[in-house]
Scaffold this active site. Structure first.
Site, PDB file in Angstrom:
ATOM      1  N   HIS A  17      17.913 -16.344   8.536  1.00 51.66           N
ATOM      2  CA  HIS A  17      18.079 -17.155   9.751  1.00 51.66           C
ATOM      3  C   HIS A  17      17.601 -16.380  10.982  1.00 51.66           C
ATOM      4  O   HIS A  17      16.909 -16.934  11.840  1.00 51.66           O
ATOM      5  CB  HIS A  17      19.558 -17.550   9.939  1.00 51.66           C
ATOM      6  CG  HIS A  17      20.110 -18.414   8.846  1.00 51.66           C
ATOM      7  ND1 HIS A  17      21.331 -18.196   8.247  1.00 51.66           N
ATOM      8  CD2 HIS A  17      19.609 -19.529   8.237  1.00 51.66           C
ATOM      9  CE1 HIS A  17      21.568 -19.132   7.340  1.00 51.66           C
ATOM     10  NE2 HIS A  17      20.532 -19.955   7.308  1.00 51.66           N
ATOM     11  N   ARG A  90      11.539 -20.898   2.839  1.00 57.45           N
ATOM     12  CA  ARG A  90      11.493 -19.727   1.955  1.00 57.45           C
ATOM     13  C   ARG A  90      10.486 -19.917   0.842  1.00 57.45           C
ATOM     14  O   ARG A  90       9.857 -18.989   0.386  1.00 57.45           O
ATOM     15  CB  ARG A  90      12.865 -19.499   1.292  1.00 57.45           C
ATOM     16  CG  ARG A  90      13.916 -18.979   2.214  1.00 57.45           C
ATOM     17  CD  ARG A  90      15.280 -19.096   1.606  1.00 57.45           C
ATOM     18  NE  ARG A  90      15.728 -20.483   1.653  1.00 57.45           N
ATOM     19  CZ  ARG A  90      16.979 -20.871   1.592  1.00 57.45           C
ATOM     20  NH1 ARG A  90      17.937 -19.981   1.442  1.00 57.45           N
ATOM     21  NH2 ARG A  90      17.304 -22.137   1.664  1.00 57.45           N
ATOM     22  N   SER A 128      22.881 -18.432   2.400  1.00 55.37           N
ATOM     23  CA  SER A 128      24.286 -18.274   2.784  1.00 55.37           C
ATOM     24  C   SER A 128      25.179 -18.345   1.553  1.00 55.37           C
ATOM     25  O   SER A 128      26.148 -17.581   1.433  1.00 55.37           O
ATOM     26  CB  SER A 128      24.700 -19.369   3.772  1.00 55.37           C
ATOM     27  OG  SER A 128      23.948 -19.276   4.956  1.00 55.37           O
TER      28      SER A 128
END
Ligand code: ADP
Length: 157
Positions: A17, A90, A128
């Site tokens: 992030h 990604r 995450s």
């Protein structure tokens, strides 16, 4: 002035992030990191903790702000006067999902443009949920999250 919002759960905020925020801060005049938060669905970290940690991680960027919102991303974008939704990619799996989201948002609000930035290779394995899993199993999260996040997570296990 082009204002971009960077929406996500950021639960927790990771090096991936931060990579997108850093790159975005060089492209847009202002970036609002927009924490999507649902009062009825408590996440891993509270809204206030996420705001505090992300603010610490991005404090060196003078054109980056942190806010939380509930509801549709496009409604929050309108409220902020943002014309861009910034998202990070990604890999092609992200791409498939992100194209659909971008097209939905475009259908809801034709003036909004979604802009994608690609993460550095070393951050492309980071998520995450991966960080939460490592933490849960007492693994080392040093390479995955910024220092303020690492300190907070390790002292609040
Ligand atoms: P969401 O719940 O909306 O998927 P996330 O917090 O998981 O929110 O991610 C927010 C944005 O950051 C998304 O565009 C996501 O693709 C991107 N992102 C997540 N992890 C990374 C990473 N490691 N590198 C670059 N971008 C990432």
């Amino acid at each position: 002035m082009t204002i971009a919002i960077y929406p996500g759960s950021f639960d927790p905020f990771t090096n991936g992030h931060l990579d997108i925020v850093k790159q975005g801060a060089e492209v847009f005049e202002k970036i609002i990191v927009a924490i999507a938060y649902n009062e009825k669905k408590q996440g891993f970290l509270s809204k206030d903790t996420r705001i505090k940690l992300i603010s610490e991680c991005v404090k060196e960027f003078k054109n980056v702000e942190v806010q939380a919102f509930d509801g549709l991303t496009v409604d929050f974008a309108k409220k902020c006067g943002a014309s861009v939704l910034l998202r990070g990619l990604r890999n092609t799996v992200d791409f498939e999902y992100e194209v659909q989201m971008a097209q939905i948002n475009m259908a809801l609000y034709s003036d909004i443009k979604t802009v994608f930035l690609i993460t550095k290779p070393e951050n492309s394995c980071i998520s995450s949920s991966g960080v939460r899993e490592i933490l849960h199993n007492n693994g080392d999260i040093t390479n995955f999250v910024p220092l303020p996040v690492k300190k907070f997570l390790e002292s609040n296990k």
